[in-house]
Design a protein around this motif. Structure first.
Motif, PDB file in Angstrom:
ATOM      1  N   THR A  99       0.912  -1.305  -0.044  1.00 14.97           N
ATOM      2  CA  THR A  99      -0.065  -0.177  -0.024  1.00 14.97           C
ATOM      3  C   THR A  99       0.651   1.284  -0.002  1.00 14.97           C
ATOM      4  N   TYR A 114      -1.541   0.581  -5.055  1.00 15.85           N
ATOM      5  CA  TYR A 114      -1.416  -1.101  -4.362  1.00 15.85           C
ATOM      6  C   TYR A 114      -0.344  -1.537  -5.262  1.00 15.85           C
ATOM      7  N   ASN A 115       0.644  -1.976  -4.826  1.00 15.25           N
ATOM      8  CA  ASN A 115       1.654  -2.823  -5.397  1.00 15.25           C
ATOM      9  C   ASN A 115       2.237  -1.928  -6.691  1.00 15.25           C
ATOM     10  N   GLY A 150      -1.633  -8.241  -5.175  1.00 15.27           N
ATOM     11  CA  GLY A 150      -1.352  -6.954  -5.865  1.00 15.27           C
ATOM     12  C   GLY A 150      -1.002  -7.362  -7.238  1.00 15.27           C
TER      13      GLY A 150
END
Length: 163
Positions: A99, A114-115, A150
């Motif tokens: 995150t 995210y990722n 992810g």
């Protein structure tokens, strides 16, 4: 118990019981939903599906997502803007290490990620709908939901990225 990525808040939470209790009471920023087509995917505040924008797959323009999705694109696909003080709390089934926040292309605002993928909403859906934006090709790329690990969820005709 939800986990947060802001180290200062985590350290403060362990310093006294009151901040720790407040940290536990926070609603997660990201959580997980399930859909028959895509399986488990990440949702943002209020349970609204979030998407990554793959501009490096077949038919993409190969620009960074936040540079490819400008004015007209953002009417349909608004970024998930956050401020520097936003605490991106996640439940146990998401990885807090994935995150983060990335600067908008002009560096004026931050976008939740995210990722490493900047995240967007689809303006034509709300939290009561499943990911109806998943698999749409427009504005220079593919709009794809993200799995809790992810990875982009590539279903149907969504090609693999060439990056």
């Amino acid at each position: 118990m939800p986990r947060a990525i802001k180290a200062g808040l985590v350290a403060a939470a362990f310093a006294t019981a009151a901040p720790f209790a407040a940290l536990q009471a926070q609603e997660p920023f990201f959580s997980v939903a399930t859909d028959d087509e895509v399986g488990r995917y990440i949702v943002g505040p209020g349970g609204r599906p979030v998407y990554m924008f793959d501009t490096g797959a077949r038919g993409g323009d190969y620009l960074p997502p936040l540079e490819s999705c400008l004015a007209r694109c953002r009417e349909a696909w608004p970024p998930v803007f956050v401020d520097a003080e936003t605490n991106l709390v996640v439940p146990d089934d998401l990885d807090s290490q994935l995150t983060g926040m990335v600067p908008e292309s002009e560096g004026e605002r931050l976008v939740a990620s995210y990722n490493g993928y900047p995240l967007f909403y689809y303006a034509r859906e709300d939290e009561s709908e499943g990911p109806s934006g998943h698999g749409i090709h427009t504005h220079g790329g593919w709009w794809i939901t993200i799995a809790p690990d992810g990875e982009p969820i590539r279903t149907g005709t969504i090609p693999q990225s060439n990056d």
